[in-house]
Design an enzyme around this catalytic site. Structure first.
Site, PDB file in Angstrom:
ATOM      1  CE1 TYR A 111      28.685  44.869-108.703  1.00  0.00           C
ATOM      2  CE2 TYR A 111      28.593  43.096-110.326  1.00  0.00           C
ATOM      3  CZ  TYR A 111      28.548  44.443-110.009  1.00  0.00           C
ATOM      4  OH  TYR A 111      28.375  45.365-111.008  1.00  0.00           O
ATOM      5  CD  GLU A 199      26.770  47.956-109.104  1.00  0.00           C
ATOM      6  OE1 GLU A 199      27.741  47.787-109.851  1.00  0.00           O
ATOM      7  OE2 GLU A 199      26.655  48.954-108.367  1.00  0.00           O
TER       8      GLU A 199
END
Ligand code: GDP
Ligand code: MN
Length: 392
Positions: A111, A199
């Site tokens: 992530y 993101e």
């Protein structure tokens, strides 16, 4: 302003952030055509619902298939479906298109994201080895598994910081160069495109140690969009609240909320205070609406119309401080709009400031039905008393 994954990946390509090969498709036929062009070696594809919300994987909006027929079937299932994820709300979102990509052989899901940290007034890069579909749970239960690197806005991302993140992500040696380039370019796009958020979840390491963005999410700072006409062209009005879209046409600061009190206020601070105080009295705002300091009759009418076309609104609360917008002007605007729109809902008005007595006289002479209160507390209490569902 949010955009779709396929658009975010297009933007990433321009910034040399590696993403899988793929294209958007609006019909099952188109999806098959895209797959044919991709010509993957192993015939494996992934078909992904394009909506402005995450959590698609868990909601059935991401399918990995191993044939062209599989692509067609997946596209048939996904296009037109009402996709419900933890980010769409229970009503879900209608899917209009899919992204068809070559499927990736994933070894690890990581992530990485960048947002603005208000406390330090710096961009912060957040990264974790535990990427993928359960990142929210990681953030809640094991926040130490997410590392944060704060970036000085003037100096920018330093190479040592990019390395620190890459090491924390345990990137394999073969993928290190790509990972560093990716982190550097992600920061570049965040700054240059005036993003509120970028993101990548998951950032993947493949079985052959390549590193790229399997998913892509970008949210832009709407106040900077005037600098980016190319980005504005990505806007998808179908994904936005129709009342918010209309309000933005008239430059009204309007945000739809869950409650049933339509609030018409001037000034963002007063609008916030208004929402707080009606909450204290057991009512809840149906919207945030700041008509601005110098609202014209036209702006007031548009604001009124937007409030009234919201079916959840049971009471309208006008709370105005007459500064630049004088109370008499406001009263005239309110009377005009209430007549024109044949307003039937209970109306509570509180106003203070320049020409307040004249304003009150105009309202009193108009014949429209309303309640007027002096203090914010009394007004909030009145508002609550008009709700169909009596509040505690
Ligand atoms: P989201 O659920 O809306 O965030 O959609 P993502 O694009 O992140 O996809 C969700 C999940 O689907 C990922 O975390 C992967 O586990 C899986 N997935 C997506 N693309 C592929 C792929 O090409 N190959 C494989 N094996 N899994 C994939
Ligand atoms: Mn994702």
């Amino acid at each position: 302003m949010k955009i779709h994954e396929y658009q975010a990946k297009e933007l990433f390509r321009k910034y040399n952030i590696p993403v899988p090969e793929g294209q958007v498709a609006f019909t099952p036929d188109e999806a098959v055509q895209v797959a044919q062009i991709l010509k993957t070696k192993d015939n494996r594809y992934v078909v992904k619902a394009q909506i402005h919300a995450g959590g698609r994987g868990k909601g059935g909006g991401v399918k990995v298939v191993d044939s062209l027929d599989g692509v067609r079937e997946a596209a048939k299932q996904i296009i037109g479906m009402q996709l419900v994820t933890h980010q769409t709300g229970p009503e879900g979102k209608k899917v209009k298109s899919v992204l068809v990509e070559e499927a990736s052989s994933i070894a690890r899901e990581l992530y990485i994201s960048i947002v603005l940290d208000r406390a330090t007034a710096r961009p912060v890069i957040m990264a974790s080895q535990d990427g993928g579909m359960d990142i929210e749970e990681v953030a809640e239960k094991n926040p130490e598994r997410i590392i944060k690197e704060f970036i000085h806005p003037v100096i920018g991302l330093q190479p040592y910081q990019a390395r620190k993140i890459a090491y924390a992500l345990n990137i394999p040696a073969e993928g290190m160069k790509d990972a560093l380039k990716l982190i550097t370019n992600l920061y570049k796009v965040f700054i240059e495109a005036d993003c509120a958020m970028v993101e990548i979840n998951p950032l993947v390491v493949t079985t052959d140690n390549r590193v790229f963005a399997l998913d892509a999410k970008v949210d832009f700072d709407s106040n900077a969009l005037f600098r980016h006409p190319d980005i504005v062209s990505y806007r998808d009005l179908d994904e936005e609240d129709p009342l918010e879209v209309e309000a933005s046409r008239y430059n009204l600061n309007y945000i739809k909320l869950e409650g049933n009190v339509g609030c018409l206020v001037n000034g963002a601070g007063l609008a916030m205070a208004t929402m707080d105080i009606i909450k204290q009295y057991g009512a809840a705002p149906a919207n945030f609406l700041d008509v601005g300091g110098s609202a014209t009759d036209e702006a007031l009418e548009n604001a009124f119309r937007i409030l009234l076309s919201d079916e959840t609104v049971e009471v309208v609360f006008i709370n105005i401080f007459g500064g630049i917008l004088r109370c008499d002007k406001l009263a005239e605007g309110v009377v005009k709009a209430a007549r024109k729109l044949e307003m039937r809902l209970p109306l509570v008005i509180r106003m203070k400031g320049t020409n307040v007595d004249l304003g009150k006289q105009i309202l009193a002479d108009s014949g429209i039905q309303y309640a007027v209160e002096e203090t914010l507390e009394a007004a909030a209490s009145k508002v609550a008393s008009f709700l169909k569902q009596p509040v505690a």
